[in-house]
Design a protein around this motif. Structure first.
Motif, short mmCIF file in Angstrom:
data_model
loop_
_atom_site.label_atom_id
_atom_site.label_comp_id
_atom_site.label_asym_id
_atom_site.label_seq_id
_atom_site.Cartn_x
_atom_site.Cartn_y
_atom_site.Cartn_z
N GLY A 82 33.32 42.46 46.15
CA GLY A 82 33.45 43.55 44.70
C GLY A 82 33.69 44.43 44.29
O GLY A 82 35.12 43.56 44.16
N ALA A 83 34.03 45.58 43.30
CA ALA A 83 34.57 45.88 42.93
C ALA A 83 36.00 46.39 43.48
O ALA A 83 35.80 47.11 44.48
CB ALA A 83 33.60 47.31 41.83
N ASN A 84 37.25 46.75 42.14
CA ASN A 84 38.45 46.53 43.35
C ASN A 84 39.38 45.47 43.76
O ASN A 84 39.91 45.73 43.54
CB ASN A 84 38.44 47.77 44.33
CG ASN A 84 38.07 49.38 43.74
OD1 ASN A 84 36.88 49.66 42.42
ND2 ASN A 84 38.65 50.39 43.77
N ALA A 85 38.79 44.73 44.46
CA ALA A 85 39.09 43.47 44.64
C ALA A 85 39.50 43.09 42.97
O ALA A 85 39.04 41.76 43.13
CB ALA A 85 38.27 42.86 45.22
N VAL A 86 40.03 43.36 42.79
CA VAL A 86 40.81 42.36 41.48
C VAL A 86 41.94 41.88 40.68
O VAL A 86 41.78 40.50 40.79
CB VAL A 86 41.36 44.20 39.57
CG1 VAL A 86 41.61 43.28 39.40
CG2 VAL A 86 39.70 44.57 39.77
N ASN A 87 42.91 42.71 41.75
CA ASN A 87 44.26 41.53 41.88
C ASN A 87 44.37 41.42 43.36
O ASN A 87 44.77 39.86 43.37
CB ASN A 87 45.43 42.99 41.50
CG ASN A 87 45.70 42.29 39.70
OD1 ASN A 87 44.87 43.07 39.00
ND2 ASN A 87 46.87 43.18 39.50
N GLY A 88 43.54 41.26 44.08
CA GLY A 88 44.01 40.69 45.51
C GLY A 88 42.58 40.94 47.24
O GLY A 88 42.49 42.96 46.45
N VAL A 89 43.08 41.18 47.86
CA VAL A 89 42.47 41.54 48.82
C VAL A 89 43.35 41.26 50.36
O VAL A 89 43.89 39.89 50.68
CB VAL A 89 41.37 40.85 49.24
CG1 VAL A 89 40.60 41.22 50.16
CG2 VAL A 89 40.05 40.71 48.10
#
Length: 645
Positions: free
Chosen positions: A165-172
């Motif tokens: 979901g949201a905020n997993a933009v540059n990685g996890v």
């Protein structure tokens, strides 16, 4: 921290220790077998490549076949590094930018656009999302657990929004602790040194009934100040106490039930009228049932409360309730389908100060999501296409969708080539929309509805190979295109102030990541990481955004790491971590090279003693921030002893 508070922490530690001694007697149990550190399994390269990971596709798959730039930090890696906190353990991931800002703050991300408020990296601890909706980043000073309880950390560089979901933009970053069954018996840990001045922890694990295991723990730490460039203390020392528990019930029918929770209380120094006060607690419930070989259902529910009082800035009370359901089942012989839905309710209550105001001060927002993903075997055991999307509804921006497609080609057991294209978003935070400074008009900085979701289109290409039985190598190249990055727009140009928060920037990051592991002998292992990165940003067409690349991205062009794990003899090991981080020119921050060394000794199966030296090449050095607010980290020595019984 007052004497009374310190005493409470001491009592908690003693209580857990007493439980460790008394519980087996009261329950009539025999003493459980405790695995000693010197018999911890050292995985071969084949076993390492066959390690099962779950963060990439939200289902089990071999590390060697994962269509993503993923690295795994194991419990033994963390022990051998001498890490005393989660951020220190994350330095072991060569695909992460890890910069210590001061004694308690860290800037951590992947693939660019790092900042003190790094808002594009999703962090989970046992499935609980730990970013704050205040600025969509992580307060690393309160993300803690017993280091000895960590099972693994899976680090993905690159988008994971379809799954997470949201905020997993540059990685996890997915942190997983050990099961209660794996932590049976008693453990006492104590240490101290020059910067981590005191630390202590106690844990006991036992058995409540057949197939029902539990553990309880308590820990305390006291960290010293960083220093200013002049060498003076920066008054940011902090003290923290934490307790927690976990219960696992392995139901004979195949169900697994878990209930766990943590609570913490601490004080952090700052320049100003008073110290920062923090406390919080969380509880998580998980249920899973295996229906067939490749079919299962999972349900997780958690509640998280945090309190942060920053005198002169704000006081925040945040409550989060989250429900997540997932199911997996094959659709015919060539389709492996995973789907699910989630719901989150956030209640955020802020007490404003004359310096800052969040308007409105109290908000309650909910969001819901659904995702579906299908792995299609185009050629069985060789060519797989994974397509999926996540749809989310956010209180600020409405519906967002985050699709991805990943292709993995595994011609044989040793080689995997993969490529991916993904879309991810970073939804607005309260700082973006609701912050006004000062608290009364006329405002110099004002939030507003012009801030929309940041959007990313990412392209990735990777190759993972086991070159020989003792050598593994992975390479990943990426290109990220960002739109609607946060900016500050002058309201009365050409005057610099007042400004209004907006989404007037766009940007790009590109580069390559290389990771290698070589088991030179059965007593010497080397791990290396190298990242080459280029980041740029500019106002979008027609925009008047104020600022430069430095205001939204503070990244070195390259960073390298080398970790050496050396078994001197039976019971002795010597480990070294060398890292180079390039300069961040926009901040006039020079590059640096640093070295950490650890010497460990196990005089008996139940005992382990270690001595750790950190930042040994400089008396003090800076890793982040602008010259006026920069803090420097000092050379440190730390000793630690642990006893299992």
């Amino acid at each position: 921290m007052t004497t009374a508070t310190f005493s409470r922490q001491t009592v908690l530690l003693l209580a857990v220790w007493a439980a460790a001694l008394v519980a087996p007697v009261l329950s009539g149990q025999t003493k459980p077998a405790i695995p000693a550190p010197n018999v911890l399994k050292k995985m071969s390269m084949e076993e390492l490549m066959d390690l099962v990971v779950t963060s990439v596709a939200k289902r089990p798959e071999k590390l060697s076949e994962a269509a993503s730039a993923i690295q795994v930090i194991t419990a033994d890696d963390i022990r051998r590094a001498g890490a005393t906190s989660l951020p220190e353990a994350l330095r072991l991931a060569g695909n992460l930018e890890v910069a210590q800002v001061d004694a308690r703050q860290w800037a951590i991300t992947a693939r660019g656009f790092n900042n003190v408020f790094a808002a594009k990296m999703l962090v989970l601890i046992d499935g609980r999302t730990v970013y704050t909706p205040l600025y969509a980043g992580v307060y690393w000073d309160v993300q803690d657990t017993m280091i000895e309880d960590l099972d693994r950390i899976e680090v993905i560089s690159g988008p994971g929004a379809t799954q997470w979901g949201a905020n997993a933009v540059n990685g996890v970053i997915n942190v997983t602790t050990k099961s209660a069954q794996a932590t049976q018996g008693s453990l006492l840990v104590s240490g101290g040194g020059t910067e981590l001045r005191n630390s202590a922890a106690a844990r006991y694990g036992g058995k409540l009934a057949p197939n029902v295991y539990y553990r309880v723990y308590a820990k305390y730490l006291d960290r010293g100040d960083a220093v200013r460039t002049s060498g003076r203390d920066s008054n940011d020392a902090w003290r923290m106490g934490q307790v927690g528990f976990r219960v696992d019930w392995n139901v004979p029918s195949g169900d697994l039930l878990t209930v766990q929770g943590d609570g913490y209380n601490g004080m952090i120094g700052q320049f100003g009228p008073d110290n920062i006060r923090v406390n919080g607690a969380n509880v998580i419930g998980r249920w899973s049932r295996k229906l067939a070989e490749n079919s299962d259902v999972k349900l997780q529910v958690y509640h998280d409360r945090t309190h942060r009082r920053i005198p002169g800035s704000f006081i925040q009370d945040l409550a989060t309730c989250d429900v997540d359901f997932q199911f997996r089942r094959p659709l015919g012989p060539t389709h492996d389908f995973v789907g699910g839905f989630g719901y989150r309710l956030v209640a955020d209550d802020i007490v404003n100060t004359p310096a800052n105001a969040f308007l409105p001060p109290r908000v309650s927002r909910d969001s819901f999501s659904a995702f579906a993903q299908d792995e299609i075997a185009l050629r069985r055991d060789q060519l797989h296409l994974t397509v999926g999307t996540k749809h989310e509804h956010d209180g600020y921006t409405g519906f967002e969708f985050e699709p991805s497609a990943r292709l993995a080609w595994t011609p044989d057991r040793r080689h995997t080539v993969w490529s991916a294209i993904s879309r991810a978003v970073r939804t607005p935070s309260r700082i973006d929309r609701d912050l006004f400074s000062p608290a009364t008009p006329p405002y110099r900085i004002a939030g507003g509805a012009k801030v929309v979701a940041e959007k990313l289109i990412a392209y990735e290409l990777g190759y993972r190979v086991q070159v020989q039985p003792q050598l593994a190598l992975s390479v990943a190249a990426f290109l990220n295109n960002y739109d609607d990055l946060r900016s500050l727009e002058p309201l009365n140009p050409p005057l610099a102030f007042p400004v209004e928060a907006s989404s007037g920037f766009r940007g790009r990051s590109s580069g390559a990541e290389v990771a290698a592991e070589w088991r030179a002998t059965n007593w010497w292992r080397l791990r290396a990481g190298w990242t080459e990165l280029r980041v740029s940003s500019e106002p979008q067409p027609g925009g008047t955004g104020r600022g430069t690349r430095d205001s939204i991205a503070r990244d070195p062009n390259r960073h390298l790491s080398l970790h050496s794990l050396f078994d001197l003899s039976a019971g002795w090991d010597c480990d070294a971590s060398l890292r180079y981080v390039g300069p961040i020119n926009q901040q006039s921050l020079p590059g640096y090279t640093e070295l950490d060394l650890r010497l460990g000794w196990r005089p008996a199966p139940a005992w382990e003693l270690s001595l750790l030296g950190q930042n040994l090449l400089h008396a003090h050095h800076a890793e982040f921030n602008t010259p006026g607010s920069r803090r420097e980290l000092q050379r440190a020595i730390y000793g630690k002893a642990s006893w299992r019984f």
